[in-house]
Design a protein around this motif. Sequence first.
Motif, short mmCIF file in Angstrom:
data_model
loop_
_atom_site.label_atom_id
_atom_site.label_comp_id
_atom_site.label_asym_id
_atom_site.label_seq_id
_atom_site.Cartn_x
_atom_site.Cartn_y
_atom_site.Cartn_z
N ARG A 139 0.93 -1.65 0.56
CA ARG A 139 0.28 0.03 0.10
C ARG A 139 0.73 1.07 0.06
O ARG A 139 1.90 1.49 0.79
N SER A 140 0.42 2.40 -0.69
CA SER A 140 1.38 3.89 -0.67
C SER A 140 1.05 4.22 0.51
O SER A 140 -0.08 4.56 0.97
N VAL A 141 1.59 4.38 0.97
CA VAL A 141 2.24 5.59 2.19
C VAL A 141 2.26 7.06 1.32
O VAL A 141 1.09 7.82 2.20
N ALA A 142 3.56 7.38 0.89
CA ALA A 142 2.98 9.12 0.37
C ALA A 142 4.04 8.35 -1.07
O ALA A 142 4.51 7.49 -1.47
N HIS A 143 4.09 9.76 -1.66
CA HIS A 143 4.70 9.88 -2.98
C HIS A 143 5.84 11.42 -2.54
O HIS A 143 5.44 12.31 -2.25
N ALA A 144 6.42 11.06 -3.39
CA ALA A 144 7.51 12.64 -4.65
C ALA A 144 8.30 12.54 -5.11
O ALA A 144 8.82 11.79 -5.69
N GLU A 145 8.12 13.73 -6.07
CA GLU A 145 9.01 14.33 -7.57
C GLU A 145 9.89 14.94 -6.45
O GLU A 145 9.73 16.58 -5.61
N THR A 146 11.41 15.05 -6.69
CA THR A 146 12.13 16.46 -5.57
C THR A 146 13.34 16.37 -7.35
O THR A 146 14.58 16.43 -6.68
N GLY A 147 12.41 16.79 -8.46
CA GLY A 147 13.69 17.30 -9.28
C GLY A 147 14.19 16.28 -10.16
O GLY A 147 13.73 15.81 -10.80
N ASP A 148 15.27 15.09 -9.68
CA ASP A 148 15.53 14.25 -10.92
C ASP A 148 14.99 12.88 -9.90
O ASP A 148 14.63 12.02 -11.14
N PHE A 149 14.08 12.70 -8.91
CA PHE A 149 13.59 11.58 -8.48
C PHE A 149 12.86 11.64 -8.60
O PHE A 149 11.99 12.65 -7.79
#
Length: 247
Positions: free
Chosen positions: A108-118
């Motif tokens: 189950r997905s708890v959180a997600h993020a896009e941080t520029g390159d990643f």
Amino acid sequence: MTESYGAGSRNSPHQDPIRHGAAVFIGEVLGITDSPDYLASDLSPIKRDANASIYTIHLDSSVGPAAFMVYAYVLEERGGDGRTGKENFDLGLATLQKAAERSTPGPRSVAHAETGDFGFILATTPGTYRALAGESEASDAPGSAPEEFIGREESDRIRGELAQELLRMLRAANAHASDWLSAVQIASQSDIPDEGGIDDLLEFTEDETELALYLLDDQSIGNLLRALNLLVATAQQHTAKALENER
């Protein structure tokens, strides 16, 4: 629902940027005050290729010890499947969210993020996810209420049937494990070169990743392990007693 988090701190050029970024991401999501370097040292890679990595980590969370998995993507890098890390990130997130909506087995997905390159996705087992969300979950610990007690003869019959079914399933599981190990050995002997020369780990399929996360959950096979320990310990006691009687 999955939460989205912004960019974390910058990565040192002397560190593995993906691993360090994953550690920063975990710290921000779970509110961990330990340094990213410390968290990064606890991340165990289970898959790594040109534009994606998967790490596992055990942490003492607000709901007790829990297993987490971090999917990390190099967004602009194109992998051997022809997709960019960004495409795989979006696909992975959509797959996890759909699984949660349909209540199907799996992470189950708890959180997600896009941080520029990643891009990063933090996932955990359904049980841990429900606990983090404050949802109650029925205990699977063995036990019976007084009104559920049955006679000795009926109890022996039920125990016998369950023992035979457990034996059948353990034999089947052992056969499946042997087949899986053989398949892994064949894959490891493949002459297909690693992409970019960096994949020196056992690369999990999505199904294997799901299995690995399930096993990392302390409660996943807890009752099975307790049953096996009881069976082995009792068998050893009976053997020791029989040997003493022969003297």
